[in-house]
Enzyme design. Structure first.
Site, PDB file in Angstrom:
ATOM      1  N   TRP A 256     -58.144  23.519  71.851  1.00  0.00           N
ATOM      2  CA  TRP A 256     -58.957  23.530  70.638  1.00  0.00           C
ATOM      3  C   TRP A 256     -59.787  24.826  70.646  1.00  0.00           C
ATOM      4  O   TRP A 256     -60.323  25.215  71.674  1.00  0.00           O
ATOM      5  CB  TRP A 256     -59.884  22.297  70.600  1.00  0.00           C
ATOM      6  CG  TRP A 256     -60.826  22.353  69.434  1.00  0.00           C
ATOM      7  CD1 TRP A 256     -60.526  22.074  68.142  1.00  0.00           C
ATOM      8  CD2 TRP A 256     -62.191  22.757  69.459  1.00  0.00           C
ATOM      9  NE1 TRP A 256     -61.634  22.276  67.351  1.00  0.00           N
ATOM     10  CE2 TRP A 256     -62.671  22.699  68.126  1.00  0.00           C
ATOM     11  CE3 TRP A 256     -63.058  23.177  70.474  1.00  0.00           C
ATOM     12  CZ2 TRP A 256     -63.974  23.030  67.782  1.00  0.00           C
ATOM     13  CZ3 TRP A 256     -64.359  23.511  70.133  1.00  0.00           C
ATOM     14  CH2 TRP A 256     -64.801  23.428  68.795  1.00  0.00           C
TER      15      TRP A 256
ATOM     16  N   ASP B  79     -65.932  20.087  52.024  1.00  0.00           N
ATOM     17  CA  ASP B  79     -65.335  19.606  53.276  1.00  0.00           C
ATOM     18  C   ASP B  79     -65.795  18.181  53.574  1.00  0.00           C
ATOM     19  O   ASP B  79     -66.279  17.458  52.692  1.00  0.00           O
ATOM     20  CB  ASP B  79     -65.687  20.605  54.412  1.00  0.00           C
ATOM     21  CG  ASP B  79     -64.619  20.694  55.474  1.00  0.00           C
ATOM     22  OD1 ASP B  79     -64.563  19.771  56.307  1.00  0.00           O
ATOM     23  OD2 ASP B  79     -63.832  21.665  55.480  1.00  0.00           O
ATOM     24  N   ASP B  80     -65.686  17.797  54.805  1.00  0.00           N
ATOM     25  CA  ASP B  80     -66.018  16.456  55.282  1.00  0.00           C
ATOM     26  C   ASP B  80     -67.427  16.024  54.826  1.00  0.00           C
ATOM     27  O   ASP B  80     -68.335  16.847  54.740  1.00  0.00           O
ATOM     28  CB  ASP B  80     -65.976  16.527  56.821  1.00  0.00           C
ATOM     29  CG  ASP B  80     -65.906  15.171  57.471  1.00  0.00           C
ATOM     30  OD1 ASP B  80     -66.024  14.165  56.770  1.00  0.00           O
ATOM     31  OD2 ASP B  80     -65.747  15.143  58.702  1.00  0.00           O
TER      32      ASP B  80
ATOM     33  N   ASP C 226     -56.871  17.221  56.954  1.00  0.00           N
ATOM     34  CA  ASP C 226     -57.274  17.411  58.349  1.00  0.00           C
ATOM     35  C   ASP C 226     -56.714  16.284  59.215  1.00  0.00           C
ATOM     36  O   ASP C 226     -56.359  15.205  58.723  1.00  0.00           O
ATOM     37  CB  ASP C 226     -58.819  17.397  58.391  1.00  0.00           C
ATOM     38  CG  ASP C 226     -59.398  18.139  59.573  1.00  0.00           C
ATOM     39  OD1 ASP C 226     -58.651  18.476  60.494  1.00  0.00           O
ATOM     40  OD2 ASP C 226     -60.628  18.360  59.564  1.00  0.00           O
TER      41      ASP C 226
ATOM     42  N   ASP D 137     -60.576  26.266  64.486  1.00  0.00           N
ATOM     43  CA  ASP D 137     -61.993  26.003  64.203  1.00  0.00           C
ATOM     44  C   ASP D 137     -62.858  27.123  64.736  1.00  0.00           C
ATOM     45  O   ASP D 137     -64.060  27.167  64.461  1.00  0.00           O
ATOM     46  CB  ASP D 137     -62.421  24.685  64.852  1.00  0.00           C
ATOM     47  CG  ASP D 137     -62.110  23.499  63.959  1.00  0.00           C
ATOM     48  OD1 ASP D 137     -61.707  23.723  62.804  1.00  0.00           O
ATOM     49  OD2 ASP D 137     -62.263  22.356  64.416  1.00  0.00           O
TER      50      ASP D 137
ATOM     51  N   ARG E  89     -63.105  11.287  68.749  1.00  0.00           N
ATOM     52  CA  ARG E  89     -64.025  11.605  67.654  1.00  0.00           C
ATOM     53  C   ARG E  89     -64.446  10.323  66.927  1.00  0.00           C
ATOM     54  O   ARG E  89     -64.518  10.279  65.708  1.00  0.00           O
ATOM     55  CB  ARG E  89     -63.408  12.608  66.677  1.00  0.00           C
ATOM     56  CG  ARG E  89     -64.468  13.487  66.003  1.00  0.00           C
ATOM     57  CD  ARG E  89     -63.959  14.171  64.753  1.00  0.00           C
ATOM     58  NE  ARG E  89     -64.906  15.183  64.304  1.00  0.00           N
ATOM     59  CZ  ARG E  89     -64.980  15.648  63.079  1.00  0.00           C
ATOM     60  NH1 ARG E  89     -64.159  15.225  62.150  1.00  0.00           N
ATOM     61  NH2 ARG E  89     -65.865  16.547  62.744  1.00  0.00           N
TER      62      ARG E  89
HETATM   63  C1  DGJ Z   1     -62.134  19.938  61.727  1.00  0.00           C
HETATM   64  C2  DGJ Z   1     -61.759  21.071  60.860  1.00  0.00           C
HETATM   65  O1  DGJ Z   1     -60.967  21.976  61.545  1.00  0.00           O
HETATM   66  C3  DGJ Z   1     -63.024  21.701  60.286  1.00  0.00           C
HETATM   67  O2  DGJ Z   1     -62.712  22.842  59.553  1.00  0.00           O
HETATM   68  C4  DGJ Z   1     -63.726  20.673  59.453  1.00  0.00           C
HETATM   69  O3  DGJ Z   1     -62.940  20.363  58.332  1.00  0.00           O
HETATM   70  C5  DGJ Z   1     -64.021  19.448  60.274  1.00  0.00           C
HETATM   71  N1  DGJ Z   1     -62.849  18.949  60.948  1.00  0.00           N
HETATM   72  C6  DGJ Z   1     -64.600  18.355  59.429  1.00  0.00           C
HETATM   73  O4  DGJ Z   1     -64.774  17.190  60.107  1.00  0.00           O
END
Ligand code: DGJ
Length: 718
Positions: free
Chosen positions: A189, A357-358, A468, A538, A434
């Site tokens: 990651w 986003d989230d 995602d 990320d 998570r």
């Molecule tokens: C992981 C993604 O890679 C991020 O860009 C973002 O969208 C987060 N998740 C949101 O939980």
């Protein structure tokens, strides 16, 4: 083009490649050649003393040593070929000996795989092999007049009693050459696709994403075999990339006889598939590429091929939107007023799309709850998502929305109603990651539920979706499958993912879907078939990104990579890089901003406005250009040249890494230009020919600070 001689010798020709194999007198399918295009058949290779011994053989008994020394298109099990088999099938009588012999062929104008991503176009040879117990193995080979690849896949048909498939490789390629290096894309990651190159080995090198159910951050579904001396610009390279997004395996086996066998597809470790009489099983496609122009040639061959024959044609070459994404800007902490303000600033700086986003749905103020219900959070957005969509559209922006379709949190109504819809351990207990569980996408009802939920929201006017996936599978047990089909979970799961993606693409043909899996956890050719671009990592730190983008570009086109400019200190590394460096590194991909635009000063807004205008001027180089990697960040400098196919313009972009030696000078040789054309360097007005740029290069000014960056724009003089 496909030529067939005497109904058993096959010569497949791509743009610059040939692939030759034949069925011998015993019905074994034997490989002869994969490399630069030939105009005659290398049949003399089949007549060496070694293999000739087998020619008179009547098939009653097998000369084991001979089989082990042959180059085969399919590795049989328990026949004296002691390399890893390509097919393992356990029959009702307990035997897993697989003795497949050639029966015939068909030439097809189109080859589609039901429910799985597959390349478009080309000409296909379907080779039919038969074994005892009513088993037919179909091997597919697709070639393209405009590409340097051979796409392979395999299917198994059963006309007999029920069998258990334990392994079905998508391809098997044997080469008389065990001296090649191996090149993998490994990582984790936030550090995806690090290039790992090793010199030759004996025995089996295996790369696999194990039971993760995704291709993973740890190792991409890609393996290259460069000749030991092959470089970025020269030498021969054979490589394979799977058109698959689930648990995969690839092996490279070098034997004591100097033969190298590469094969792979669905990971065999967590896989069993029951095949009843009358049923068929398809393994995913594998793209084999050959380049005699080094790693750069290999990458360009793959990039061009994917844009022509894999990526959705609606988006493949279309300009992609410059987005503003709120994730690193606000995380879960926003409301409608904040979003409206961000949209207004996004408009002011000239972005195309605002991506929420989230955190927009009920019970989602952190990552512990909310996934699965997909109801808009009325506390954050009292007038619904419609108000935000409307605000975007009125400002002339498109609207993007984040989903994580494959997951559920235990605090949701969905979970209360359907706990059995999550993959789970039948003995009790669940593996959380998570704080979430994985929905059982083997179950069509689950897929249909998620589709309906997404459809309801997308219909409100969503133009762009970020899909995602933030954890891997565990608990490989589905309540929707009987006991004797539990070995099918990882593959059925990915088929469920594909079916949801296909439903969305068919229902909303103009919806741009960006793939994501905690960054590049599922960056593969399977996803690329549905999602024209994928969030690369990320990690938005410009220095780290040079490594990640360098590695990812080995296989995937620049327009497949989504890259954003973010704030400093960087949220993942704490590193500070200049605004110019962050722009330069991200601007070679599909581009956007990942920050709270409200916090930008007027001066910064002006700067970003200029960056976006600049990106638009040269954006064609990202979507249509060819990529030439000029310097490897591992050596202290990252540099690329993107050139339009007609060589009319190019952009050379680079960034120095950590200054470890006292300001060493760099001579950068620019590739990809037209030798006999003059190019005007827009920054300086200097005129230089393509040949001089290639041979003499550009001397970069000495740098005395880390992460110094540059961009040169070259326009061909008419
Ligand atoms: C992981 C993604 O890679 C991020 O860009 C973002 O969208 C987060 N998740 C949101 O939980």
């Amino acid at each position: 083009m496909i030529q067939v001689f005497e109904d058993r010798i096959f010569h497949l020709q791509g743009k610059n490649v040939s692939y030759v194999f034949f069925a011998d007198g015993h019905g074994f399918l034997r490989h002869l050649y994969f490399g630069s295009k030939l105009c005659d058949l290398p049949v003399h290779l089949a007549q060496t003393a070694f293999l000739g011994a087998a020619v008179n053989f009547d098939g009653a008994q097998l000369p084991n040593d001979n089989l082990n020394a042959m180059l085969l298109e399919n590795g049989c099990a328990q026949l004296g070929d002691y390399r890893r088999p390509s097919v393992l099938v356990r029959r009702a009588n307990g035997s897993s000996l697989t003795d497949f012999r050639y029966e015939g062929y068909r030439l097809l104008d189109e080859h589609k795989l039901d429910g799985m991503p597959c390349v478009r176009g080309g000409k296909t040879a379907e080779i039919r092999l038969r074994a005892a117990g009513g088993l037919t193995l179909l091997l597919y080979y697709t070639v393209f007049d405009d590409s340097d690849v051979v796409v392979r896949s395999a299917s198994l048909l059963n006309d007999g009693e029920r069998v258990e498939i334990e392994k079905l490789s998508s391809f098997c390629l044997d080469l008389y050459d065990d001296s090649r290096d191996t090149l993998q894309l490994c990582g984790n990651w936030a550090s995806e696709c690090r290039v790992v190159r090793n010199s030759s080995h004996k025995g089996v090198l295996q790369i696999s994403s194990a039971g993760r159910g995704a291709t993973s951050h740890t190792t991409n579904a890609f393996l290259a075999l460069p000749e030991h001396n092959a470089t970025e610009t020269a030498g021969s390279v054979v490589a394979v990339n799977l058109v698959y997004s689930g648990s995969f395996g690839l092996t490279c086996e070098n034997t004591s006889l100097g033969i190298c066998r590469i094969q792979g597809g669905i990971d065999e470790e967590n896989f069993r598939w029951a095949l009843n009489g009358g049923e068929r099983f398809d393994a995913p496609q594998a793209v084999l590429v050959y380049s005699d122009g080094g790693l750069g040639g290999m990458s360009r061959a793959l990039h061009r091929f994917y844009l022509r024959h894999l990526v959705n044609p609606t988006f493949a070459y279309a300009p992609r939107p410059v987005v503003v994404n709120n994730w690193e800007g606000t995380y879960f902490n926003f409301d409608s007023a904040a979003l409206k303000e961000m949209i207004a600033v996004s408009k002011q700086i000239g972005a195309d799309t605002f991506v929420l986003d989230d955190g927009w749905f009920e019970n989602r103020n952190d990552d512990t709850n909310g996934l699965g219900d997909w109801n808009v959070d009325k506390a954050k957005l009292p007038c619904g998502i419609e108000e935000i969509i409307d605000c975007c559209h009125k400002a002339g922006l498109k609207f993007g929305l984040w989903f994580e379709p494959e997951m559920v949190n235990e605090g949701t109504t969905l979970f209360a109603l359907h706990p059995e819809w999550a993959l789970h351990n039948p003995d009790g207990g669940r593996v959380r990651a998570r704080n979430q569980l994985v929905l059982d996408f083997c179950n069509g009802e689950v897929v249909e539920y998620v589709f309906r939920k997404m459809e309801e929201i997308i219909k409100k006017g969503v133009d762009y979706v970020k899909w995602d996936m933030n954890r891997y599978l565990a608990d490989l047990y589905s309540a929707s499958l009987p006991a004797d089909r539990q070995g099918e979970v990882t593959h059925r799961y990915v088929l469920g993912v594909y079916s949801l993606a296909q439903k969305l693409v068919s229902t909303f043909p103009h919806l741009l879907i960006e793939g994501c899996s905690g960054g590049g956890g599922r960056f593969d050719a399977g996803m690329l078939y549905y999602f024209p671009q994928i969030w690369t990592s990320d990690n938005t730190d410009a220095y780290c990104r040079t490594f990640i983008q360098y590695g990812t570009s080995m296989c995937y086109p620049m327009s497949a990579m989504s890259a954003h400019y973010s704030v400093c200190p960087n949220h993942q590394t704490g590193r500070i890089t200049s605004s110019e460096a962050r722009f330069n590194v991200a601007s070679v991909c599909c581009f956007g901003y990942e920050l709270d635009v409200r916090k930008l000063t007027e001066e910064q807004r002006e700067e970003i406005k200029e960056q976006i205008a600049n990106y638009r001027r040269w954006q064609k180089l990202v979507t249509e250009g060819d990529l030439y990697r000029l310097a490897n960040p591992a050596d202290g400098l990252w540099a690329v040249c993107q050139v339009l196919p007609d060589k009319s313009c190019a952009r050379v972009v680079g960034m120095h890494g950590l200054i470890l030696e006292n300001a060493r000078p760099w001579l950068l040789k620019v590739q990809g230009l037209q030798d006999d054309a003059s190019y005007v360097v827009q920054e300086t007005g200097t005129e230089i020919t393509g040949k001089t740029l290639r041979c003499a290069g550009i001397l970069l000014p000495q740098v005395f600070r880390d992460f110094q960056t540059f961009a040169l724009h070259l326009v061909k003089k008419q």
